[in-house]
Design a protein around this motif. Structure first.
Motif, mmCIF file in Angstrom:
data_model
loop_
_atom_site.group_PDB
_atom_site.id
_atom_site.type_symbol
_atom_site.label_atom_id
_atom_site.label_comp_id
_atom_site.label_asym_id
_atom_site.label_seq_id
_atom_site.Cartn_x
_atom_site.Cartn_y
_atom_site.Cartn_z
ATOM 1 N N ARG A 21 11.037 5.152 -1.396
ATOM 2 C CA ARG A 21 10.061 4.638 -2.510
ATOM 3 C C ARG A 21 10.193 3.580 -3.169
ATOM 4 N N TRP A 29 5.662 3.896 -6.089
ATOM 5 C CA TRP A 29 4.905 3.819 -4.803
ATOM 6 C C TRP A 29 5.874 4.999 -3.709
ATOM 7 N N SER A 32 4.500 5.904 2.995
ATOM 8 C CA SER A 32 3.773 6.638 3.551
ATOM 9 C C SER A 32 3.718 6.337 5.158
ATOM 10 N N ASP A 33 4.539 5.835 5.527
ATOM 11 C CA ASP A 33 4.522 5.632 6.960
ATOM 12 C C ASP A 33 5.975 5.275 7.361
ATOM 13 N N GLN A 59 3.922 1.078 4.536
ATOM 14 C CA GLN A 59 2.689 1.449 3.760
ATOM 15 C C GLN A 59 3.288 1.953 2.494
ATOM 16 N N GLY A 60 2.739 1.882 1.263
ATOM 17 C CA GLY A 60 3.095 2.613 0.025
ATOM 18 C C GLY A 60 1.685 3.289 -0.451
ATOM 19 N N THR A 61 2.054 4.324 -1.186
ATOM 20 C CA THR A 61 1.012 5.145 -1.440
ATOM 21 C C THR A 61 1.195 5.413 -2.872
ATOM 22 N N ASP A 62 0.599 4.983 -4.081
ATOM 23 C CA ASP A 62 0.781 5.203 -5.293
ATOM 24 C C ASP A 62 0.228 6.757 -5.821
ATOM 25 N N SER A 67 -3.253 2.878 -1.287
ATOM 26 C CA SER A 67 -2.285 2.653 -0.175
ATOM 27 C C SER A 67 -2.380 1.264 0.043
#
Length: 86
Positions: A21, A29, A32-33, A59-62, A67
């Protein structure tokens, strides 16, 4: 693609030496992968300038579900975002 014009500082947390993270641009973030380790060839600096430089692409997802893909590197003063991609 949103290339960074500067290398923006970020805070990156690792689990077993792998990004999990980060906080960047005032957002949290979650990775996420599966992160990919980046080697010297990805950086635009000459081999003399990037000695010891390494980083990650992930890949980061908030929290809102947005993403992005990030290229981050570790500099002398901590982690930085080199580029982010839609």
């Amino acid at each position: 693609m949103r290339p960074a014009t500067d290398h923006f500082p970020t805070t990156l947390w690792m689990v077993d030496d792998i990004p999990s993270r980060m906080v960047f641009a005032g957002r949290r973030w979650r990775v996420s992968d599966t992160p990919t380790r980046l080697r010297h060839s990805i950086w635009t600096a000459s081999p003399e300038q990037n000695h010891g430089l390494y980083g990650w692409r992930f890949q980061g997802t908030d929290d809102d579900g947005l993403s992005l893909v990030f290229d981050v590197f570790k500099g002398e003063d901590g982690w930085h975002v080199h580029r982010s991609y839609d």
